[in-house]
Design a protein around this motif. Structure first.
Motif, mmCIF file in Angstrom:
data_model
loop_
_atom_site.group_PDB
_atom_site.id
_atom_site.type_symbol
_atom_site.label_atom_id
_atom_site.label_comp_id
_atom_site.label_asym_id
_atom_site.label_seq_id
_atom_site.Cartn_x
_atom_site.Cartn_y
_atom_site.Cartn_z
ATOM 1 N N UNK A 1 -0.047 1.146 0.068
ATOM 2 C CA UNK A 1 -1.454 1.159 0.506
ATOM 3 C C UNK A 1 -2.042 -0.238 0.305
ATOM 4 N N UNK A 2 -1.738 -0.824 -0.840
ATOM 5 C CA UNK A 2 -2.244 -2.177 -1.136
ATOM 6 C C UNK A 2 -1.693 -3.197 -0.151
ATOM 7 N N UNK B 1 -2.608 0.867 -8.420
ATOM 8 C CA UNK B 1 -2.089 -0.396 -8.928
ATOM 9 C C UNK B 1 -3.064 -1.505 -8.550
ATOM 10 N N UNK B 2 -3.068 -2.561 -9.367
ATOM 11 C CA UNK B 2 -3.945 -3.702 -9.079
ATOM 12 C C UNK B 2 -3.172 -4.991 -9.314
ATOM 13 N N UNK C 1 -5.890 -1.729 4.993
ATOM 14 C CA UNK C 1 -7.173 -2.368 4.673
ATOM 15 C C UNK C 1 -7.908 -1.557 3.605
ATOM 16 N N UNK C 2 -7.247 -0.474 3.121
ATOM 17 C CA UNK C 2 -7.937 0.481 2.240
ATOM 18 C C UNK C 2 -7.442 0.392 0.802
ATOM 19 N N UNK C 3 -8.158 1.096 -0.070
ATOM 20 C CA UNK C 3 -7.762 1.114 -1.471
ATOM 21 C C UNK C 3 -7.280 2.474 -1.927
ATOM 22 N N UNK C 4 -7.630 3.541 -1.215
ATOM 23 C CA UNK C 4 -7.297 4.875 -1.737
ATOM 24 C C UNK C 4 -7.069 5.844 -0.588
#
Ligand code: ASP
Length: 376
Positions: A140-141, A113-114, A145-148
């Motif tokens: 996670x978002x 997601x963004x 501190x991570x994206x994946x």
């Protein structure tokens, strides 16, 4: 930071837009209304399953997301609440609970997601045991501190965040379909790996041709993108990925720039279909960049499909006409609220979902190539 638009602001913004439209019609004849980010008409678009599945409730994905956005909820949270309907629906065998499993019979899910205005992103890949991977991607978002996060790590993270972890996300339907595939694809246990992979792919396609699984569920995903009246734009993609994939295979869906890309100042793009073809060209990123250069969403999507076609040279991926033998679709929405859905091939069943103030609808996807992906 989450930006909420209050109901009052929404009504005021809508009234301002209506006033602007009326003023331009009265004073300047039929000149087109110029929509600024302050007066954009809200819209939610998604792949077609976003306006067919209700999971026993009263709303589809795009309807729920649109209602929440116009109630002033955060756009991304609204879109995720929409795709949760599809993830939780046991009858949708392409997403979440009851998604078609991998070659070992295990359901592994991907999502990303963004958040356009906050310029943040989250994703999980190959996660097992959680019905709603989009909510884990959101966590996670929000919380790292991570994206994946992938595989066991993604599952541990979900457990620590309080998600219920289930031993098995198969439904009776997805298990039966897997057993049928296994029977066809792996009659002997020790095939040459290449032969086995080809046999597996062919057995899957044959099951599509026989109507045992719908083509969009051999792949199958939901991408959903939306914009609020104040111009906030977000997107989410969630999937069980390619049916009968090699365990651990990750497609385009959880990869930023492939299964989804959002630039809060430009627009959003997402994809369903053959993930490998999209991953190779990072098409959602390409589409948003095309829109940045001023392309209409439809033209931006067509440019991505053109590149995919150019990059498809392996014989096994070409039909008798020398054209791609797979499906791939893109859904685009720009900052002005203009949108489009395009597909490598489309027939009368090929639709995407749209929800506006006029209600929800399934709208034909625009084909890039004539005919069908297959030879027959
Ligand atoms: N793109 C997804 C994948 O390759 C599947 C799909 O959208 O049909 O994993």
């Amino acid at each position: 930071m989450t930006k909420k638009l209050s109901r009052r602001e929404f009504v005021r913004t809508g009234a301002a837009a209506a006033g602007l439209a009326a003023a331009s019609n009265t004073a300047f004849g039929a000149a087109p209304t110029v929509l600024t980010p302050q007066s954009v008409k809200p819209v939610v678009i998604s792949s077609g399953n976003g306006n067919t599945r209700k999971n026993g409730g009263t709303e589809t994905c795009v309807e729920r997301a649109f209602r929440m956005i116009t109630d002033g909820e955060d756009v991304l949270e609204s879109l995720i609440a929409g795709v949760n309907i599809v993830e939780l629906d046991p009858e949708d065998s392409s997403v979440g609970y009851g998604g078609l499993p991998n070659a070992d019979g295990v359901v592994q899910l991907d999502s990303c997601c963004m958040h356009g205005p906050d310029k943040r992103a989250g994703a999980v890949a190959g996660i097992e045991g959680v019905r709603t991977p989009s909510l884990v991607a959101h966590a996670v978002m929000q919380s790292t501190d991570h994206h994946l996060l992938v595989g066991d790590g993604a599952q541990s993270f979900a457990r620590n965040m309080g998600f219920e972890i289930e031993a098995d996300l198969n439904t009776e339907l997805s298990r039966q379909r897997w057993l049928e595939w296994k029977r066809r694809a792996d009659p002997e246990h020790y095939l040459d790996p290449r032969e086995r992979a080809e046999a597996g792919y062919k057995a899957g396609l044959q099951m599509v041709r026989e109507g045992l699984i719908e083509e969009e569920h051999f792949y199958g995903t939901i991408n959903c993108d939306g914009i609020a009246p104040n111009g906030d734009i977000c997107g989410v993609t969630t999937t069980s990925g390619l049916a009968w994939k090699i365990p651990g295979r990750v497609g385009d869906s959880p990869i930023l720039g492939a299964g989804l890309y959002v630039d809060g100042d430009i627009g959003a793009a997402g994809s369903t279909g053959r993930g490998e073809a999209n991953l190779y060209g990072l098409c959602s990123f390409v589409i948003v960049e095309e829109m940045r250069r001023g392309a209409h969403p439809k033209d931006a999507g067509m440019e991505a499909l053109r590149r995919v076609k150019e990059n498809t040279v392996e014989q096994r991926l070409l039909n008798d006409r020398g054209l791609p033998n797979f499906g791939l679709s893109f859904y685009m929405l720009n900052k002005k609220g203009e949108y489009a859905g395009v597909a490598m091939y489309a027939d009368e069943q090929s639709k995407y979902a749209v929800c506006t103030e006029n209600g929800s609808a399934l709208v034909p996807l625009e084909p890039f190539l004539d005919g069908r992906s297959t030879d027959d």
